[in-house]
Scaffold this motif. Sequence first.
Motif, mmCIF file in Angstrom:
data_model
loop_
_atom_site.group_PDB
_atom_site.id
_atom_site.type_symbol
_atom_site.label_atom_id
_atom_site.label_comp_id
_atom_site.label_asym_id
_atom_site.label_seq_id
_atom_site.Cartn_x
_atom_site.Cartn_y
_atom_site.Cartn_z
ATOM 1 N N VAL A 212 0.880 -1.164 0.000
ATOM 2 C CA VAL A 212 0.000 0.000 0.000
ATOM 3 C C VAL A 212 0.918 1.214 0.000
ATOM 4 O O VAL A 212 1.689 1.418 0.943
ATOM 5 N N LEU A 213 0.841 2.022 -1.051
ATOM 6 C CA LEU A 213 1.854 3.048 -1.279
ATOM 7 C C LEU A 213 1.236 4.431 -1.412
ATOM 8 O O LEU A 213 0.260 4.619 -2.146
ATOM 9 N N GLY A 214 1.819 5.380 -0.705
ATOM 10 C CA GLY A 214 1.389 6.765 -0.795
ATOM 11 C C GLY A 214 0.460 7.158 0.334
ATOM 12 O O GLY A 214 0.019 6.328 1.134
ATOM 13 N N ASN A 215 0.164 8.447 0.406
ATOM 14 C CA ASN A 215 -0.708 8.988 1.449
ATOM 15 C C ASN A 215 -2.159 8.744 1.066
ATOM 16 O O ASN A 215 -2.894 9.647 0.664
ATOM 17 N N ILE A 216 -2.573 7.479 1.157
ATOM 18 C CA ILE A 216 -3.930 7.073 0.812
ATOM 19 C C ILE A 216 -4.558 6.370 2.013
ATOM 20 O O ILE A 216 -3.872 5.930 2.925
ATOM 21 N N LEU A 231 -2.560 1.716 -4.925
ATOM 22 C CA LEU A 231 -2.081 3.069 -5.196
ATOM 23 C C LEU A 231 -3.173 4.120 -5.053
ATOM 24 O O LEU A 231 -2.899 5.312 -5.146
ATOM 25 N N LYS A 232 -4.421 3.667 -4.855
ATOM 26 C CA LYS A 232 -5.550 4.582 -4.698
ATOM 27 C C LYS A 232 -6.325 4.221 -3.443
ATOM 28 O O LYS A 232 -6.259 3.083 -2.980
ATOM 29 N N PRO A 244 -2.084 -3.030 -10.846
ATOM 30 C CA PRO A 244 -2.455 -2.328 -9.606
ATOM 31 C C PRO A 244 -3.788 -2.850 -9.074
ATOM 32 O O PRO A 244 -4.566 -3.455 -9.816
ATOM 33 N N ALA A 245 -4.038 -2.630 -7.798
ATOM 34 C CA ALA A 245 -5.237 -3.176 -7.157
ATOM 35 C C ALA A 245 -6.499 -2.510 -7.691
ATOM 36 O O ALA A 245 -6.539 -1.307 -7.944
#
Length: 273
Positions: A212-216, A231-232, A244-245
Amino acid sequence: MPKLEVVAAEPDAWTLLRAAAEAAARAEPHLASQMNAVVLSHGDMASALSFQIARKMGDSELGPMSIREVCLSAYAADPSIVAAAEADLQAVSERDPAIRSLLQPFLYFKGFQALQAHRVAHWLWTQGRDTLAFHLQSRMSELFQIDIHPAAKMGAGLFLDHGTGIVIGETAIVGDEVSMLHGVTLGGTGAERGDRHPKIGKGVLLGAGAKVLGNITVGDYAKVASGSVVLKPVPAGCTVAGVPARLVNCPTEAAPARTMDHTLADIVYDFVI
C-alpha cells in the motif's frame, strides 16, 4: 425473589499467560527456568513484558538492563502501551489457530515481539528521544526482519502474522484490530517529504506481500488481497486485488481482520484459460 445469575469474568491476559507458563514448566522441565525467568517471577504484565523485550533486544551497545529501564519508564508514563500489548496477545489468540496459548506469541512470535519493541520506540519518539528510538528500530529490524519507523502510529489489538519483511513508513497510521501478514509494505511513492504514507483503518486485513503506497486511506474493515499493489484509496468494507489493485467486492465481510479469510468474491475466479 429470583436469584441473580452471576457471570464469571473472563481471565485477563496476564492470568492466562501465567497459567500457560506454569503448565509449560510442568510439562517440559528443561524450560522451567525460562518460564520462571520470563513470566513466573514477575508480578504483572508490565514487568514480564519489559524483561522479555530487554532479553531479546539487548546487545553489547545497549545492554538488557538499560533497555528494561527504558521500557518500564515508558509503561509508567503511558499505561496504554501495556494495555495495547495485552490486546495484541488476545488478537493472536483469536486469529491464529496454530497457537496453544498466549505463551507462544509472548515468547516466540517475532511479529508480537517486534510490535512491542516498536511501541516503546514510538514513546521515545514522542518524547523527542529520536536517537534511542532509531536504535531500537534498527535492532528490531536486525532481529525480526520487521522494519517499523518509530514515528509510525500503531493501534491496539494488532496481529502481525509471521511478520518477516513487514515495512511501515514514518507517517503511516494503522488502526485498531488490523491483521497483516508477512511482506506487507506501507510505503511512500517517491522521495517527497511530509505526510506520505498510508492510513489503514480499523479491522483491515492486509494479505501477504500486499503493498500500500502513498498517502492514501484504506477504509475500515477493508481487505487487501495477497500480492496486491494499492495506489488509490480503498473504500470502507471493500476488497481490492491485483497489480495495480482494483475493487473486486463491495461490501466484503463484516470483520475480515478477525476471520483472516483471504478468499475473494466468486466473480474474481470466474474466468476461462
